[in-house]
Structure formats: structure tokens, C-alpha cells
Design a protein around this motif. Structure first.
Motif, mmCIF file in Angstrom:
data_model
loop_
_atom_site.group_PDB
_atom_site.id
_atom_site.type_symbol
_atom_site.label_atom_id
_atom_site.label_comp_id
_atom_site.label_asym_id
_atom_site.label_seq_id
_atom_site.Cartn_x
_atom_site.Cartn_y
_atom_site.Cartn_z
ATOM 1 N N THR A 55 1.039 -1.307 0.073
ATOM 2 C CA THR A 55 0.010 0.103 0.046
ATOM 3 C C THR A 55 0.856 1.258 -0.020
ATOM 4 O O THR A 55 1.930 1.281 0.817
ATOM 5 C CB THR A 55 -1.028 -0.005 1.177
ATOM 6 O OG1 THR A 55 -0.132 0.011 2.402
ATOM 7 C CG2 THR A 55 -1.930 -1.124 1.199
ATOM 8 N N LYS A 56 0.360 1.996 -0.751
ATOM 9 C CA LYS A 56 1.223 3.492 -0.761
ATOM 10 C C LYS A 56 -0.010 4.536 -0.604
ATOM 11 O O LYS A 56 -0.928 4.766 -1.180
ATOM 12 C CB LYS A 56 1.663 3.703 -2.260
ATOM 13 C CG LYS A 56 2.519 4.950 -2.309
ATOM 14 C CD LYS A 56 3.195 4.835 -3.977
ATOM 15 C CE LYS A 56 3.767 6.531 -3.961
ATOM 16 N NZ LYS A 56 4.301 6.583 -5.375
ATOM 17 N N THR A 57 0.521 5.428 0.447
ATOM 18 C CA THR A 57 -0.430 6.645 0.767
ATOM 19 C C THR A 57 0.155 7.689 0.195
ATOM 20 O O THR A 57 1.274 8.169 0.714
ATOM 21 C CB THR A 57 -0.696 6.657 2.466
ATOM 22 O OG1 THR A 57 -1.000 5.189 2.668
ATOM 23 C CG2 THR A 57 -1.591 7.786 2.714
ATOM 24 N N GLU A 58 -0.747 8.561 -0.381
ATOM 25 C CA GLU A 58 -0.354 9.953 -0.752
ATOM 26 C C GLU A 58 -1.507 10.980 -0.311
ATOM 27 O O GLU A 58 -2.441 10.362 0.075
ATOM 28 C CB GLU A 58 -0.493 9.951 -2.379
ATOM 29 C CG GLU A 58 0.854 8.961 -3.159
ATOM 30 C CD GLU A 58 0.772 9.062 -4.552
ATOM 31 O OE1 GLU A 58 -0.073 9.925 -5.177
ATOM 32 O OE2 GLU A 58 1.731 8.662 -5.230
ATOM 33 N N TRP A 59 -1.002 11.982 -0.251
ATOM 34 C CA TRP A 59 -1.898 13.076 0.516
ATOM 35 C C TRP A 59 -2.317 14.319 -0.504
ATOM 36 O O TRP A 59 -1.230 14.841 -1.440
ATOM 37 C CB TRP A 59 -1.179 13.839 1.465
ATOM 38 C CG TRP A 59 -0.992 12.771 2.836
ATOM 39 C CD1 TRP A 59 0.112 12.179 2.945
ATOM 40 C CD2 TRP A 59 -1.990 12.562 3.816
ATOM 41 N NE1 TRP A 59 -0.134 11.246 4.182
ATOM 42 C CE2 TRP A 59 -1.270 11.794 4.721
ATOM 43 C CE3 TRP A 59 -3.270 13.180 4.188
ATOM 44 C CZ2 TRP A 59 -2.208 11.190 5.773
ATOM 45 C CZ3 TRP A 59 -3.896 12.487 5.286
ATOM 46 C CH2 TRP A 59 -3.229 11.506 6.075
ATOM 47 N N LYS A 60 -3.418 14.291 -0.792
ATOM 48 C CA LYS A 60 -4.119 15.277 -1.660
ATOM 49 C C LYS A 60 -4.467 16.511 -0.995
ATOM 50 O O LYS A 60 -5.238 16.533 0.213
ATOM 51 C CB LYS A 60 -5.376 14.571 -2.381
ATOM 52 C CG LYS A 60 -6.061 15.420 -3.345
ATOM 53 C CD LYS A 60 -7.200 14.658 -4.038
ATOM 54 C CE LYS A 60 -8.057 15.786 -4.963
ATOM 55 N NZ LYS A 60 -9.353 14.972 -5.427
ATOM 56 N N SER A 61 -3.845 17.630 -1.384
ATOM 57 C CA SER A 61 -4.196 18.878 -0.581
ATOM 58 C C SER A 61 -5.535 19.338 -1.234
ATOM 59 O O SER A 61 -5.942 19.230 -2.256
ATOM 60 C CB SER A 61 -3.058 19.975 -1.047
ATOM 61 O OG SER A 61 -1.740 19.533 -0.440
ATOM 62 N N GLY A 62 -6.174 20.054 -0.252
ATOM 63 C CA GLY A 62 -7.489 20.769 -0.646
ATOM 64 C C GLY A 62 -8.076 21.111 0.794
ATOM 65 O O GLY A 62 -7.513 21.195 1.865
ATOM 66 N N PHE A 63 -9.431 21.608 0.524
ATOM 67 C CA PHE A 63 -10.107 22.083 2.025
ATOM 68 C C PHE A 63 -11.496 21.071 1.969
ATOM 69 O O PHE A 63 -12.181 21.241 0.804
ATOM 70 C CB PHE A 63 -10.454 23.550 1.933
ATOM 71 C CG PHE A 63 -11.048 23.936 3.109
ATOM 72 C CD1 PHE A 63 -10.373 23.852 4.472
ATOM 73 C CD2 PHE A 63 -12.414 24.121 2.854
ATOM 74 C CE1 PHE A 63 -11.072 24.136 5.514
ATOM 75 C CE2 PHE A 63 -13.034 24.673 4.219
ATOM 76 C CZ PHE A 63 -12.323 24.617 5.472
ATOM 77 N N TRP A 64 -11.945 20.556 2.872
ATOM 78 C CA TRP A 64 -13.020 19.722 3.077
ATOM 79 C C TRP A 64 -13.630 20.489 4.490
ATOM 80 O O TRP A 64 -12.963 20.427 5.515
ATOM 81 C CB TRP A 64 -12.988 18.483 3.429
ATOM 82 C CG TRP A 64 -12.510 17.863 1.849
ATOM 83 C CD1 TRP A 64 -13.236 17.360 1.014
ATOM 84 C CD2 TRP A 64 -11.102 17.573 1.270
ATOM 85 N NE1 TRP A 64 -12.485 17.022 -0.067
ATOM 86 C CE2 TRP A 64 -11.394 17.148 0.026
ATOM 87 C CE3 TRP A 64 -9.954 18.019 1.774
ATOM 88 C CZ2 TRP A 64 -10.232 16.756 -0.709
ATOM 89 C CZ3 TRP A 64 -8.636 17.674 1.068
ATOM 90 C CH2 TRP A 64 -8.929 17.088 0.000
ATOM 91 N N LEU A 65 -14.658 20.898 4.407
ATOM 92 C CA LEU A 65 -15.410 21.627 5.667
ATOM 93 C C LEU A 65 -16.010 20.551 6.634
ATOM 94 O O LEU A 65 -16.630 19.840 6.210
ATOM 95 C CB LEU A 65 -16.620 22.378 5.053
ATOM 96 C CG LEU A 65 -17.252 23.410 6.102
ATOM 97 C CD1 LEU A 65 -16.424 24.341 6.577
ATOM 98 C CD2 LEU A 65 -18.390 24.127 5.404
ATOM 99 N N GLY A 66 -15.821 20.686 7.880
ATOM 100 C CA GLY A 66 -16.216 19.919 8.882
ATOM 101 C C GLY A 66 -16.977 20.468 9.741
ATOM 102 O O GLY A 66 -17.282 21.864 9.729
#
Length: 108
Positions: A55-66
């Protein structure tokens, strides 16, 4: 009349806020409690030589409202969340209702 308009506008703005949270939660893959700046993207692959799964984990930048802000320090980011913004809009709407009632009572 201006207090009634303020009340309607503030209470009407809660609906797009909830809709934005719902859409961001659906895009993120789960109900978002804290606002997110990054999203993990997990890629699974099978090694052709040994047959093991990696498994390879990459991080996608952005904004998600919580629902709540992701930062508890004193900054602007501490206000970006559905509950702080929605709470402010509800207080403004309640204040508008109170002022409209007071203005009607004063006219009589």
C-alpha cells in the motif's frame, strides 16, 4: 421590516452551509467532524514477483469543511467549521426575531 429580512437571510444561509458540509463529506468518503486540509489517497498494488500486497499513501491537498475547526489556536482557522458559522447565523437570526418583535411592540 429590516430585522425580518436579516432574520430570513441568516436562517436561509444555514442551508447552503449544511449542503456544502454534506458534499464535502461525500467527497472525503465519510462524515467529516473536523475540517480537513489534506485527504489520504491509498493505492494498493500486488507485487508480481512475490505476490504480496503493498500500500502506498499519498496526500491530496484541498479543503473539506467539517463540523468543527481543525485548529484550536486563536486564528481565523479556528472559526472555519459548520458549528461556529451556523451558530453565529442562528444567533443573528434570533437577534433579528427579537428586534422585530420589539419594533412591532413599540409601534403599538
Amino acid at each position: 421590516m429590516k430585522w425580518k429580512i436579516l432574520t430570513y437571510i441568516s436562517l436561509f444561509l444555514i442551508l447552503p452551509l449544511l449542503f456544502k458540509w454534506y458534499v464535502d463529506s461525500k467527497d472525503f468518503g465519510k462524515a467529516i467532524i473536523f475540517s480537513m486540509d489534506k485527504k489520504p489517497v491509498v493505492t494498493k498494488s500486488v507485487d508480481p514477483l512475490f505476490g504480496t500486497e503493498t500500500t502506498k499513501t499519498e496526500w491530496k491537498s484541498g479543503f473539506w469543511l467539517g463540523l468543527l475547526p481543525n485548529d484550536d489556536s486563536l486564528s481565523f482557522n479556528a472559526l472555519i467549521g459548520v458549528l461556529p458559522i451556523g451558530g453565529f447565523l442562528i444567533v443573528v437570526g434570533g437577534f433579528g426575531i427579537f428586534m422585530n418583535y420589539r419594533q412591532k411592540k413599540k409601534r403599538k
